[in-house]
Scaffold this active site. Sequence first.
Site, short mmCIF file in Angstrom:
data_model
loop_
_atom_site.label_atom_id
_atom_site.label_comp_id
_atom_site.label_asym_id
_atom_site.label_seq_id
_atom_site.Cartn_x
_atom_site.Cartn_y
_atom_site.Cartn_z
N HIS A 1 45.40 -24.18 -2.17
CA HIS A 1 46.39 -24.92 -1.39
C HIS A 1 45.82 -25.17 0.01
O HIS A 1 45.47 -24.23 0.71
CB HIS A 1 47.69 -24.13 -1.28
CG HIS A 1 48.35 -23.88 -2.61
ND1 HIS A 1 49.28 -24.72 -3.15
CD2 HIS A 1 48.17 -22.88 -3.53
CE1 HIS A 1 49.67 -24.25 -4.33
NE2 HIS A 1 49.01 -23.14 -4.58
N LEU A 2 45.70 -26.43 0.38
CA LEU A 2 45.12 -26.77 1.69
C LEU A 2 46.17 -27.19 2.72
O LEU A 2 45.85 -27.33 3.90
CB LEU A 2 44.05 -27.85 1.53
CG LEU A 2 42.80 -27.39 0.74
CD1 LEU A 2 41.80 -28.53 0.63
CD2 LEU A 2 42.15 -26.17 1.38
N HIS B 1 52.29 -24.03 -13.73
CA HIS B 1 52.77 -22.78 -13.11
C HIS B 1 53.92 -22.31 -14.01
O HIS B 1 55.00 -22.88 -13.97
CB HIS B 1 53.26 -23.08 -11.69
CG HIS B 1 53.90 -21.93 -10.99
ND1 HIS B 1 53.51 -21.52 -9.75
CD2 HIS B 1 54.91 -21.10 -11.35
CE1 HIS B 1 54.25 -20.49 -9.37
NE2 HIS B 1 55.11 -20.22 -10.33
N ASP C 1 44.17 -19.22 -6.05
CA ASP C 1 45.53 -19.58 -5.60
C ASP C 1 45.62 -19.36 -4.09
O ASP C 1 46.65 -18.88 -3.58
CB ASP C 1 46.60 -18.78 -6.36
CG ASP C 1 48.01 -19.32 -6.11
OD1 ASP C 1 48.15 -20.40 -5.49
OD2 ASP C 1 48.98 -18.66 -6.53
N ASN D 1 53.52 -15.44 -5.93
CA ASN D 1 54.20 -16.00 -7.10
C ASN D 1 53.15 -16.66 -7.99
O ASN D 1 52.53 -17.63 -7.57
CB ASN D 1 55.24 -17.03 -6.63
CG ASN D 1 56.03 -17.59 -7.78
OD1 ASN D 1 55.94 -17.10 -8.91
ND2 ASN D 1 56.82 -18.61 -7.52
N ASP E 1 52.47 -27.49 -9.40
CA ASP E 1 52.33 -26.10 -8.96
C ASP E 1 53.17 -25.76 -7.74
O ASP E 1 53.34 -26.56 -6.83
CB ASP E 1 50.86 -25.77 -8.65
CG ASP E 1 50.70 -24.30 -8.29
OD1 ASP E 1 51.34 -23.46 -8.93
OD2 ASP E 1 49.94 -24.01 -7.35
N HIS F 1 47.17 -19.15 -12.79
CA HIS F 1 47.40 -17.76 -12.34
C HIS F 1 48.18 -16.89 -13.33
O HIS F 1 49.28 -16.43 -13.06
CB HIS F 1 48.06 -17.71 -10.97
CG HIS F 1 49.16 -18.72 -10.73
ND1 HIS F 1 50.13 -19.00 -11.64
CD2 HIS F 1 49.41 -19.52 -9.66
CE1 HIS F 1 50.95 -19.92 -11.14
NE2 HIS F 1 50.52 -20.25 -9.95
N HIS G 1 49.61 -19.13 4.82
CA HIS G 1 50.87 -19.27 5.55
C HIS G 1 50.65 -18.69 6.94
O HIS G 1 50.10 -17.60 7.07
CB HIS G 1 52.00 -18.49 4.87
CG HIS G 1 52.40 -19.03 3.53
ND1 HIS G 1 53.07 -20.22 3.37
CD2 HIS G 1 52.19 -18.55 2.28
CE1 HIS G 1 53.27 -20.44 2.09
NE2 HIS G 1 52.74 -19.45 1.40
N HIS H 1 41.99 -23.80 -7.96
CA HIS H 1 43.39 -23.58 -7.55
C HIS H 1 43.47 -23.17 -6.08
O HIS H 1 43.44 -21.99 -5.74
CB HIS H 1 44.04 -22.51 -8.44
CG HIS H 1 45.52 -22.44 -8.30
ND1 HIS H 1 46.34 -21.99 -9.30
CD2 HIS H 1 46.35 -22.79 -7.29
CE1 HIS H 1 47.60 -22.05 -8.90
NE2 HIS H 1 47.62 -22.52 -7.68
#
Lengths: 321, 433
Positions: free
Chosen positions: B63-64, B180, B306, B279, B153, B233, B310, B61
């Site tokens: 995020h790229l 999710h 997860d 989240n 997700d 998650h 940012h 899990h």
Amino acid sequence: MSTAPASAATWTRRHLLGLEELSAEEITAILDTAESFAEVSDRPRKKVPALQGKVVFNLFFENSTRTRTSFSLAAKRLSADVQDFSASTSSLSKGESFIDTARNIEAMGCDVMIVRHSISGAPHLLAKHVGSSVINAGDGAHEHPTQGLLDLLTIRRKKGRIEGLTVGLVGDIAHSRVARSNIWGLTKLGAKVILCGPPTLVPRSFEQLGCEVAYHLDDVLPRLDVINVLRIQAERQQRGLFPSVSEYFYFYGVTQQRILRSRPDVLLIAPGPINRGVELTPEVADGPHSAILDQVTNGLAVRMAVLYLVSGRASQGDRAD
Amino acid sequence: MSTIHIKGGRLIDPSQGIDATLDLWLREKQVLAVGRDGPEQVDEVIDATGLIVCPGLIDCHVHLREPGNEEDETIATGADAALAGGVTTVACMPNTIPPLDTPAGVEYIVLQAKRAKKCNVYPVGAVSKGRTGNELAELGRLVEAGAVAFTDDGAPVANPALMKRALQYASMFDKVIMQHCQVMELTEGGVMNGGFQSMRLGIPGMPPEAEDIMVARDIRLAEVTGGRLHIQHISTARAVDCVREGKRRGVRVTAEACPHHFTLTDDRLASFDSHFKMNPPLRTQSDVEAVIEGLTDGTIEILSTDHAPHAPEKKARELNLAPFGIIGLETLVPLTISYLIEPGHLDWSTAIRMLTIAPAQLLGLDHRKGSLRPGFDADVTILDPSARWVVDPSQSRSKSRNTPFGGWEVTGRAHTVIVNGEVRFRAGELTSP
Ligand SMILES: [Zn+2]
């Protein structure tokens, strides 16, 4: 005024972000300082040089003419230079960040920032990023400490004390910053707080703050020394948190009949602006139990006290006059 | 032929039930042998005395942010963070711009990962076209392009009919639907866990029942369809109970937990610091305890991060406006050691299982990853289990800095990381292949 009251010497904070983090002594220090400033407003020349040379910025990212005017007037009576900054005319609409905006204002030589924002914690974010003193003039549904303080001052002046009183907060507690500041202030000073409204606006979880939660106003009215009527926002009804304004008024509106069922010396307060006919009737708002206009006067004294204390004059031992 | 001999380490491979001082030999891109004897001729010897040698860690899990939000992370920078954290394989989420709902989008990820030549990157495809929750994406063609699982997700598949169809349709390829879990009507405008703390702070809440209800619904849908459901998650006590009960009934449901959900509680939001905004949100102490209990009793079989980078200017906004999510790849191992293994909630073998063979099975990679069987991919993580260090966000390999763990003193970190038989990270440094 003469020198600040001795209790003001206990004040060491640079910011006023909320009443939750203040001790009973600190709250009392502000109230005592406000008492001594209240007298300034009765003079023909309503000005003292306490904040001469200081620059106070009103940073209002959410509209509130009353609170801003009260702060401006308070700052001017202390001889500060006051500048308004409202987000609608600002670079915020051009995408500049909140923190950058505050830093720019600080670069203009700002000593105190009075911040109103629709998001809880926004003044706390600024306090971490600027060197100025930050006064929270209302953040989201979190706190509105000067409103809480002016309510406390009004109650103390009218009732002679806070400790031992039973104060009912009626209305939308869940979304009210005024309610939270009042809860912290009143409970720290020894009052009993009863929260009253429908469960969608008054969750049971507030009991964990040491309050009593009640859903039927008529049941609790006879126990109240003070009724603090909070504002109902129409958007809450649009979101379905209560069925209609008229149903709300039927169960929670403070009417002459309800005043008659209350204690003979019950004190009625309400943060402005009030919706006559929604939270209370005009005859009650203007009636003998109402201290709504005293609250406005006391608000000025409280804001003078807060400006005076956070800008460090008390701790430096300067004379205010 | 290049051969690596890793000697003297404590070799833990739960897929084979191994936890012993054993040597490991890698040849070219494959595991050659585990044991006491191996080839005499080797090109490199790595002394792993005092260290833990295990199959390369897999994070299902991550995020790229590429394509679309390269200011937050790219496949290359995210993969660097993975390597620095000891992770050799990541599954990346499809909530990019555009979302990974087409074969071209999925192939782009595969290609960019190949170009970056860092860790293994497997794309997870979107369940629905445009991630809008209305219509199934072309799941079969996404599988052919390289998708290893499906999820929308960032948002749940809200429509139960679409979720049911997704579980049915994906079972044709034996792929898992990752969900999710959140009923959006209950979390609208929410910023943090809904409960005592949100009430106290006046911050809009996301109540735990929003997760509980969706978990319960989807377990029932997995039960009636026979499809494979994975709860992403997991964060609430009731949701953990629900998974436990679903497993007891024989439903094909798995669950993952993230380090922030077993280390932090919602009272952290009292600082109004957006680094604690994620989240699902940070929950209460009893939820944290339930997540740990779920990990201990096997209800939750996978640890994931997860990892949600940012850029700093986005996280520096007012709490309601700041995006959800934190980075996590570099703190996965130390938080697992410090908060699950050291307090005795998990033994080493169970923790390593949750980071290797269990996610490999989830993603259908267990025929070549997650194990040190001879012939498997030569992905190896060597951990220093006793290194004491302080998390310093400025040292992160991620493009972003949004971690709530800055300043935390933790135990354990990656020592050497080998991907496809090549050392990609050694002694705190990324090595160019
Ligand atoms: Zn998610």
